[in-house]
Design a protein around this motif. Structure first.
Motif, PDB file in Angstrom:
ATOM      1  N   VAL A  93       0.846  -1.192   0.000  1.00  8.76           N
ATOM      2  CA  VAL A  93       0.000   0.000   0.000  1.00  8.76           C
ATOM      3  C   VAL A  93       0.880   1.239   0.000  1.00  8.76           C
ATOM      4  CG1 VAL A  93      -1.813   1.283   1.211  1.00  8.76           C
ATOM      5  CG2 VAL A  93      -1.782  -1.216   1.307  1.00  8.76           C
ATOM      6  N   THR A  94       0.537   2.207  -0.848  1.00  9.13           N
ATOM      7  CA  THR A  94       1.187   3.506  -0.800  1.00  9.13           C
ATOM      8  C   THR A  94       0.206   4.495  -0.193  1.00  9.13           C
ATOM      9  OG1 THR A  94       2.520   3.035  -2.752  1.00  9.13           O
ATOM     10  CG2 THR A  94       2.284   5.338  -2.136  1.00  9.13           C
ATOM     11  N   CYS A 134      -1.094   7.101  -5.219  1.00  9.71           N
ATOM     12  CA  CYS A 134      -1.198   6.510  -3.882  1.00  9.71           C
ATOM     13  C   CYS A 134      -2.527   5.776  -3.774  1.00  9.71           C
ATOM     14  CB  CYS A 134      -1.111   7.592  -2.802  1.00  9.71           C
ATOM     15  SG  CYS A 134       0.466   8.471  -2.786  1.00  9.71           S
ATOM     16  N   ASP A 135      -2.541   4.736  -2.939  1.00  5.55           N
ATOM     17  CA  ASP A 135      -3.767   3.965  -2.741  1.00  5.55           C
ATOM     18  C   ASP A 135      -4.714   4.642  -1.761  1.00  5.55           C
ATOM     19  OD1 ASP A 135      -2.933   1.515  -4.280  1.00  5.55           O
ATOM     20  OD2 ASP A 135      -1.341   1.568  -2.775  1.00  5.55           O
ATOM     21  N   GLY A 264     -12.279   4.754  -3.962  1.00  2.55           N
ATOM     22  CA  GLY A 264     -13.499   3.945  -3.925  1.00  2.55           C
ATOM     23  C   GLY A 264     -13.440   3.104  -2.678  1.00  2.55           C
ATOM     24  N   ALA A 265     -14.073   1.961  -2.700  1.00  5.07           N
ATOM     25  CA  ALA A 265     -13.980   1.048  -1.559  1.00  5.07           C
ATOM     26  C   ALA A 265     -12.629   0.347  -1.604  1.00  5.07           C
ATOM     27  CB  ALA A 265     -15.106   0.032  -1.604  1.00  5.07           C
ATOM     28  N   ALA A 269      -4.871  -5.165   1.103  1.00  6.53           N
ATOM     29  CA  ALA A 269      -4.057  -4.528   2.137  1.00  6.53           C
ATOM     30  C   ALA A 269      -4.485  -3.094   2.389  1.00  6.53           C
ATOM     31  CB  ALA A 269      -2.574  -4.576   1.736  1.00  6.53           C
ATOM     32  N   ALA A 270      -4.961  -2.397   1.337  1.00  4.72           N
ATOM     33  CA  ALA A 270      -5.430  -1.017   1.520  1.00  4.72           C
ATOM     34  C   ALA A 270      -6.668  -0.981   2.408  1.00  4.72           C
ATOM     35  CB  ALA A 270      -5.727  -0.375   0.169  1.00  4.72           C
ATOM     36  N   ALA A 271      -7.565  -1.952   2.252  1.00  8.86           N
ATOM     37  CA  ALA A 271      -8.765  -2.001   3.087  1.00  8.86           C
ATOM     38  C   ALA A 271      -8.406  -2.243   4.543  1.00  8.86           C
ATOM     39  CB  ALA A 271      -9.702  -3.100   2.579  1.00  8.86           C
TER      40      ALA A 271
END
Length: 283
Positions: A93-94, A134-135, A264-265, A269-271
């Motif tokens: 994730v960034t 970036c995420d 968005g949703a 790993a970002a979640a």
């Protein structure tokens, strides 16, 4: 006739560099191709957009530049959004964060590995998320309690409140208000403030004595403590400064608000990181 975004991007580059040859080098075109792009755009709009000697936007060109930046940014955001949906969820994730958003909540939420943290000026965080750089993004600013921040309309972004905390004014030792239990901004109407768009909280009515263009919070605090201007900061940051006196802000009723941005949703790993960043947040 639909405006060609390639022509528009060429026009913006020529105007920014004030050079047809410079734009050709940056964009990877021949100078003749750049000239043809500008001529085609001027023909489409039936208006001269650039003077040639020197190269500078005409009044019509200035007006087009006002529209061009947001339009190109939205196109980049749309492309990044589609690419995200087409790609498999990454394992890393960034995260973009404004300097004052790098606080205890963020530090506690970061996993041991797999995250790249990019500290950017607050104004750059939404665009970094929207265009796929970036995420996730954490951005901050002053707001009335429970009110959302006013963010630039760069693209459709999901915005989630991530926290609110008290504000304080950082004063130098010996300032007449250094001994107060609290201070109102109205009491400081004649004070000089540090203009620090990359890190400080903006005060549109303030008069600046020094402009600081970095993103180092410690440098901003040092400037305020040395008497070069006042700084409005999250209370925890002001109280942790190596010098100076932090006096809580009592009026107007403002808080330091942090918000999480995503395209968005979030997934994968970002979640997981987004859930940790917003866990327990009442806003």
């Amino acid at each position: 006739m639909t405006m060609d975004p390639h022509l528009l991007r060429t026009f913006v580059t020529v105007a920014r560099l004030a050079s047809f040859s410079g734009a050709a080098r940056e964009l990877g075109y021949t100078q003749s191709a750049v000239s043809q792009h500008i001529a085609a755009l001027e023909g489409d709009l039936r208006a001269e957009l650039l003077t040639r000697r020197p190269v500078a936007p005409t009044p019509a060109g200035v007006r087009l530049l006002e529209h061009a930046g947001p339009l190109l940014l939205r196109l980049d955001a749309a492309r990044a959004d589609v690419l995200r949906l087409a790609a498999a969820p990454p394992g890393c994730v960034t995260l973009a964060a404004s300097p004052l958003a790098v606080g205890p909540r963020l530090l506690a939420a970061l996993p041991a590995t797999g995250v790249t943290l990019r500290v950017l000026p607050p104004a750059e965080v939404p665009a970094a998320v929207a265009t796929g750089g970036c995420d996730l993004g954490l951005v901050d600013g002053p707001a009335a309690p429970s009110d959302p921040l006013r963010l630039p309309d760069v693209a459709p972004l999901t915005v989630t409140g991530a926290g609110e905390e008290e504000l304080a004014v950082l004063l130098p030792d010996g300032h007449p208000f250094a001994g107060r239990a609290a201070v109102r901004l109205d009491d400081l109407t004649d004070a000089r403030w540090i203009d620090a768009p990359g890190v400080g909280l903006p005060l549109t009515a303030a008069r600046a004595s020094v402009r600081y263009e970095g993103t180092d919070v410690h440098a901003l605090c040092a400037l305020a403590a040395a008497g070069h201007g006042l700084a409005l900061l999250p209370r925890r940051v002001a109280e942790a400064a190596a010098a100076g006196v932090a006096v809580p802000l009592s009026a107007p009723r403002l808080v330091h608000r942090t918000e999480l941005l995503s395209p968005g949703a979030p997934t994968g790993a970002a979640a997981a990181l987004a859930a940790r960043l917003t866990a327990g947040s009442p806003v």
